[in-house]
Design a protein around this motif. Sequence first.
Motif, PDB file in Angstrom:
ATOM      1  N   ALA A 188       0.841  -1.206   0.000  1.00 25.05           N
ATOM      2  CA  ALA A 188       0.000   0.000   0.000  1.00 25.05           C
ATOM      3  C   ALA A 188       0.875   1.255   0.000  1.00 25.05           C
ATOM      4  CB  ALA A 188      -0.922  -0.004   1.211  1.00 25.05           C
ATOM      5  N   ALA A 189       1.961   1.236   0.759  1.00 21.44           N
ATOM      6  CA  ALA A 189       2.860   2.387   0.798  1.00 21.44           C
ATOM      7  C   ALA A 189       3.539   2.586  -0.552  1.00 21.44           C
ATOM      8  CB  ALA A 189       3.904   2.195   1.893  1.00 21.44           C
ATOM      9  N   ALA A 190       3.938   1.504  -1.215  1.00 17.23           N
ATOM     10  CA  ALA A 190       4.566   1.608  -2.531  1.00 17.23           C
ATOM     11  C   ALA A 190       3.578   2.163  -3.558  1.00 17.23           C
ATOM     12  CB  ALA A 190       5.096   0.244  -2.969  1.00 17.23           C
ATOM     13  N   ASN A 191       2.314   1.680  -3.490  1.00 17.76           N
ATOM     14  CA  ASN A 191       1.292   2.200  -4.409  1.00 17.76           C
ATOM     15  C   ASN A 191       1.053   3.686  -4.176  1.00 17.76           C
ATOM     16  OD1 ASN A 191       0.904  -0.203  -5.718  1.00 17.76           O
ATOM     17  ND2 ASN A 191      -0.799  -0.858  -4.411  1.00 17.76           N
ATOM     18  N   GLU A 192       1.044   4.100  -2.933  1.00 10.71           N
ATOM     19  CA  GLU A 192       0.832   5.515  -2.586  1.00 10.71           C
ATOM     20  C   GLU A 192       1.975   6.371  -3.133  1.00 10.71           C
ATOM     21  OE1 GLU A 192      -1.208   8.687  -1.228  1.00 10.71           O
ATOM     22  OE2 GLU A 192      -1.907   6.612  -1.113  1.00 10.71           O
ATOM     23  N   ARG A 193       3.196   5.865  -3.016  1.00 18.51           N
ATOM     24  CA  ARG A 193       4.355   6.608  -3.534  1.00 18.51           C
ATOM     25  C   ARG A 193       4.269   6.766  -5.049  1.00 18.51           C
ATOM     26  NH1 ARG A 193       7.417   3.777   0.298  1.00 18.51           N
ATOM     27  NH2 ARG A 193       7.926   2.212  -1.255  1.00 18.51           N
ATOM     28  N   THR A 194       3.963   5.694  -5.749  1.00 15.90           N
ATOM     29  CA  THR A 194       3.897   5.776  -7.215  1.00 15.90           C
ATOM     30  C   THR A 194       2.758   6.686  -7.647  1.00 15.90           C
ATOM     31  OG1 THR A 194       2.575   3.751  -7.305  1.00 15.90           O
ATOM     32  CG2 THR A 194       4.964   3.536  -7.628  1.00 15.90           C
ATOM     33  N   ARG A 195       1.612   6.673  -6.939  1.00 21.96           N
ATOM     34  CA  ARG A 195       0.484   7.553  -7.253  1.00 21.96           C
ATOM     35  C   ARG A 195       0.885   9.019  -7.061  1.00 21.96           C
ATOM     36  NH1 ARG A 195      -3.380   5.718  -3.638  1.00 21.96           N
ATOM     37  NH2 ARG A 195      -3.238   3.709  -4.617  1.00 21.96           N
ATOM     38  N   ALA A 196       1.618   9.300  -5.988  1.00 21.82           N
ATOM     39  CA  ALA A 196       2.063  10.666  -5.725  1.00 21.82           C
ATOM     40  C   ALA A 196       3.080  11.121  -6.776  1.00 21.82           C
ATOM     41  CB  ALA A 196       2.672  10.762  -4.332  1.00 21.82           C
ATOM     42  N   GLU A 197       3.977  10.210  -7.183  1.00 19.68           N
ATOM     43  CA  GLU A 197       4.957  10.555  -8.214  1.00 19.68           C
ATOM     44  C   GLU A 197       4.289  10.847  -9.543  1.00 19.68           C
ATOM     45  OE1 GLU A 197       7.640   7.280  -8.233  1.00 19.68           O
ATOM     46  OE2 GLU A 197       8.603   7.876  -6.355  1.00 19.68           O
TER      47      GLU A 197
END
Length: 186
Positions: free
Chosen positions: A77-86
Amino acid sequence: MSMPTNNEYRTTDAVQDTTVEPRRSTSPVLLMLLAFAVTAAALIWWTQSRRATEAPVAALPAPVMNDANPPASERAAAANERTRAERAVATRPAPISRDARPMAGNAEPKYPAAMLRAGVGGTVVVVAEVDAQGNPVDVRVVERSGERDLDRAAVNAVRQWRFEPAMRNGKAIATSVKVPVDFKPI
């Protein structure tokens, strides 16, 4: 024959100067002062050079290490959040900043007939206060051409013009624009 006792009658060959001036030596006090000055200059240089290399460096805080590993679902979930923010940052348009400028379809200023017949030309620099919609609010002459009729023609033309408004951080703002108007006789 005896030699005269007066020095005026002696020849230069006869006069031999046997006096030797004593060699002058440098004072020990002066040598000590010179050594002290050189040492002081070297010490100042050394401290200044050390001060330049010992500049404080901003350190990033150390990452906090958590003894317990988060579950795989939280990491995903944290990795998905990072990629969404990027992606959001990458697709967001950069804020636009530019100065106001005249639009391409503006009419050319009318050359006063009397000035054209006389072959008089010049350049008039006009400042236009432009609102956020691109309309000139106030127009005035900053640099005159030397002919009042040319100045008036330039001001009247710029009052009718439309401008692309100035942009700061993507928003239209009111600003002023310098516009040079050239009058060249044919």
